[in-house]
Design a protein around this motif. Structure first.
Motif, short mmCIF file in Angstrom:
data_model
loop_
_atom_site.label_atom_id
_atom_site.label_comp_id
_atom_site.label_asym_id
_atom_site.label_seq_id
_atom_site.Cartn_x
_atom_site.Cartn_y
_atom_site.Cartn_z
N PHE A 1 77.96 54.63 -17.05
CA PHE A 1 76.47 55.32 -16.67
C PHE A 1 76.36 56.19 -16.99
CE2 PHE A 1 72.87 57.09 -14.37
CZ PHE A 1 71.45 55.79 -14.55
N ASP A 2 75.48 56.98 -17.49
CA ASP A 2 75.48 58.64 -18.01
C ASP A 2 74.43 59.22 -16.83
OD1 ASP A 2 75.25 61.07 -18.53
OD2 ASP A 2 74.65 61.25 -20.93
N PRO A 3 75.10 59.66 -16.02
CA PRO A 3 73.77 60.28 -14.92
C PRO A 3 73.02 61.16 -15.70
CG PRO A 3 75.60 60.66 -14.71
CD PRO A 3 76.22 60.20 -15.70
N GLU A 4 73.61 62.34 -16.56
CA GLU A 4 72.22 62.54 -17.37
C GLU A 4 70.71 62.33 -18.41
OE1 GLU A 4 74.51 65.98 -19.38
OE2 GLU A 4 75.63 66.52 -17.54
N SER A 5 71.57 61.42 -19.10
CA SER A 5 70.49 60.54 -19.78
C SER A 5 70.02 59.32 -19.42
CB SER A 5 71.65 60.08 -20.75
OG SER A 5 72.11 59.57 -20.81
N LEU A 6 70.67 58.41 -18.24
CA LEU A 6 70.07 57.94 -17.17
C LEU A 6 70.20 56.34 -17.88
CD1 LEU A 6 66.77 59.16 -15.03
CD2 LEU A 6 69.58 58.56 -14.50
N GLN A 7 71.11 56.51 -19.08
CA GLN A 7 71.38 55.23 -20.00
C GLN A 7 72.31 54.58 -19.64
OE1 GLN A 7 68.70 53.73 -22.13
NE2 GLN A 7 67.54 56.03 -20.83
N LEU A 8 72.27 53.45 -19.76
CA LEU A 8 74.23 52.72 -19.38
C LEU A 8 74.67 52.57 -20.97
CD1 LEU A 8 75.90 51.07 -17.58
CD2 LEU A 8 74.04 49.08 -18.11
N LEU A 9 75.71 53.08 -21.30
CA LEU A 9 76.29 53.47 -22.60
C LEU A 9 77.04 52.38 -23.06
CD1 LEU A 9 76.45 57.29 -23.00
CD2 LEU A 9 74.70 55.63 -23.01
N PRO A 10 76.43 51.43 -24.47
CA PRO A 10 78.25 51.48 -24.89
C PRO A 10 78.96 52.36 -25.33
CG PRO A 10 76.50 50.97 -25.89
CD PRO A 10 75.79 51.40 -25.10
N LEU A 11 80.91 51.59 -25.13
CA LEU A 11 81.61 53.28 -25.46
C LEU A 11 82.97 52.26 -25.97
CD1 LEU A 11 81.64 54.38 -21.98
CD2 LEU A 11 80.45 55.14 -23.58
N ASN A 12 83.24 53.71 -26.83
CA ASN A 12 84.30 53.30 -28.17
C ASN A 12 85.87 54.15 -27.19
OD1 ASN A 12 83.23 51.70 -29.36
ND2 ASN A 12 82.38 53.68 -30.64
N ASN A 13 86.45 53.71 -27.09
CA ASN A 13 87.70 54.44 -26.96
C ASN A 13 88.36 54.72 -27.55
OD1 ASN A 13 89.74 55.16 -24.89
ND2 ASN A 13 90.82 52.83 -24.54
N GLU A 14 88.78 56.67 -26.61
CA GLU A 14 89.56 57.20 -27.74
C GLU A 14 91.25 57.73 -27.35
OE1 GLU A 14 86.59 60.40 -29.28
OE2 GLU A 14 85.73 59.13 -30.35
N LYS A 15 91.32 59.06 -27.63
CA LYS A 15 92.32 58.86 -27.17
C LYS A 15 92.56 60.62 -25.72
CE LYS A 15 94.63 59.01 -31.50
NZ LYS A 15 95.62 60.22 -32.59
N ARG A 16 93.54 60.63 -25.48
CA ARG A 16 93.39 61.34 -23.60
C ARG A 16 92.69 60.66 -22.57
NH1 ARG A 16 91.87 65.54 -24.93
NH2 ARG A 16 90.99 65.45 -26.81
N GLY A 17 91.91 59.47 -22.68
CA GLY A 17 90.94 58.86 -21.65
C GLY A 17 89.53 59.19 -21.99
N LEU A 18 89.60 59.48 -22.80
CA LEU A 18 88.10 59.84 -23.19
C LEU A 18 87.24 58.31 -24.35
CD1 LEU A 18 88.86 63.31 -24.57
CD2 LEU A 18 87.89 62.83 -22.49
N ALA B 1 83.60 57.89 -26.62
CA ALA B 1 82.60 58.07 -26.74
C ALA B 1 81.76 56.87 -26.91
CB ALA B 1 82.50 57.97 -27.85
N PRO B 2 79.76 57.40 -26.70
CA PRO B 2 78.96 56.56 -26.94
C PRO B 2 79.16 55.05 -28.42
CG PRO B 2 78.02 57.99 -26.21
CD PRO B 2 79.35 58.56 -26.55
N ASP B 3 79.20 54.19 -28.51
CA ASP B 3 78.86 53.54 -29.40
C ASP B 3 78.12 54.07 -31.17
OD1 ASP B 3 80.11 50.76 -31.04
OD2 ASP B 3 77.88 51.19 -31.31
N GLN B 4 78.52 54.22 -31.77
CA GLN B 4 78.21 54.94 -32.88
C GLN B 4 76.94 54.33 -33.45
OE1 GLN B 4 80.56 53.84 -36.15
NE2 GLN B 4 80.28 51.83 -36.06
N HIS B 5 76.95 52.81 -33.10
CA HIS B 5 75.12 52.89 -33.25
C HIS B 5 73.95 53.57 -32.23
CE1 HIS B 5 76.93 50.38 -36.23
NE2 HIS B 5 77.77 49.75 -35.35
N THR B 6 74.53 53.50 -31.66
CA THR B 6 73.79 54.45 -30.26
C THR B 6 72.91 55.62 -30.62
OG1 THR B 6 75.45 55.86 -28.82
CG2 THR B 6 75.16 52.87 -28.53
#
Length: 356
Positions: free
Chosen positions: A28-45, A47-52
């Motif tokens: 959940f992103d408290p800035e956009s107030l959206q529950l986001l599907p995520l893709n795992n990236e390097k270094r613990g980061l 990113a929102p799924d490319q289809h969002t």
């Protein structure tokens, strides 16, 4: 609370951490107030799924997600904190050496996060006390000796003092809370209700205390300068059965103008959150910004009747066992008007203080 959707079109709910259909990790992103599907990236980061449709910003997951699985809120990549904004507000959590405390704490976090979602959606300042000691908000979840002889507190009372909301951990235990509800003759007692009520005290200090709004407040709720401790003592020694005609939403609202305000504030949050939920399921057409207060109240009355009828069909207590008289509606309207004017007045100075 609105309902969310995954990039695979599956329905998602506020506390979800994984999409049950596509198995995407959620946050959940408290800035956009959206529950986001995520893709795992390097270094613990992540990113929102490319289809969002929520941009290409990257996030880290809250430490309470990684360590205890009691949070699903995200931290923007540029923010160096280990905890999300909601968990940074925790001044004290219960000892986790007791296994059962984890589940009780998790219930606390669900209610706290739901409260903060509503406050953010209303455009209210949500600032950790650690960032702004004189204006910020914090939470303490404490045990007392009634259930744990190893703690120092004899009796923890749920309450608010100077931006710190304390909640007795036992309130997360359904059996304890129900016994307390019966003991005090309450028609309604929930963990989320506690959080909403106590937040009312915090925002009274932030939005009303010392402002020009204080006189209109006193006209409706009474003079808050009356002795609070004496009023509380009198209420508990000689409880008065609620009489809606006197203009109080609950028994406890009769204690003191502070409690009348906090109860009314809590009911406003009950209303807007539940109306948003019903709208998400297509049961009503509700957008607070586009509806007048009278229209919103009319929708609420019909919805609460439906909720109570559904509960009775399942053999449960009424979900909303309250009567809204004209006097009570005037008080709820006061909250509505206050929040309608907050963004252009008090919030600007508070947010400037946050950035300084």
């Amino acid at each position: 609370m609105k309902i969310f959707a995954c990039s695979c079109a599956n329905r998602l709910f506020f506390e979800n951490t994984t999409c049950l259909r596509c198995k995407k990790t959620l946050g959940f992103d408290p800035e956009s107030l959206q529950l986001l599907p995520l893709n795992n990236e390097k270094r613990g980061l992540w990113a929102p799924d490319q289809h969002t449709l929520f941009g290409d910003g990257r996030f880290r997951r809250c430490k309470n997600t990684l360590d205890y699985n009691v949070c699903n809120w995200l931290i923007p990549e540029y923010d160096q904190h280990s905890y999300c904004i909601a968990c940074r507000m925790n001044e004290k959590i219960p000892s986790l050496t007791k296994a059962e405390n984890h589940d009780l704490w998790a219930s606390m976090e669900v209610s706290k996060h739901r409260l903060l979602y509503t406050l953010l959606s209303l455009g209210l300042p949500v600032i950790p006390k650690s960032d702004a000691p004189s204006k910020g908000l914090a939470f303490a979840f404490l045990e007392d000796k009634r259930t744990n002889q190893n703690v120092r507190h004899e009796h923890v009372l749920t309450g608010h003092t100077a931006g710190l909301i304390t909640v007795n951990l036992n309130e997360a235990d359904n059996a304890f809370r129900e016994a307390t509800r019966k003991e005090f003759g309450e028609s309604y007692r929930t963990l989320l209700g506690h959080f909403r009520h106590e937040s009312g005290h915090y925002y009274w200090d932030l939005l009303i205390k010392g402002t020009s709004i204080i006189e209109p407040f006193r006209e409706l709720f009474g003079d808050e300068r009356k002795d609070y401790q004496q009023a509380l003592k009198q209420y508990h020694s000689n409880p008065v059965v609620m009489n809606e005609k006197r203009g109080y939403i609950s028994n406890y609202a009769q204690v003191h103008p502070y409690e009348d305000w906090a109860e009314t504030w809590a009911h406003y949050l009950h209303m807007v959150d539940t109306l948003e939920t019903a709208a998400s399921f297509g049961q009503i057409k509700f957008t607070e910004e586009k509806l007048g207060f009278d229209e919103m109240m009319a929708l609420w009355v019909e919805l609460s009747i439906m909720m109570n009828s559904l509960n009775r069909s399942m053999g449960f207590y009424d979900a909303y066992p309250f009567i809204l008289t004209s006097k009570i509606k005037k008080k709820i309207y006061f909250v509505h008007q206050l929040l309608s004017h907050v963004p252009s007045t008090t919030l600007s100075s508070v947010n400037q203080g946050r950035l300084s």
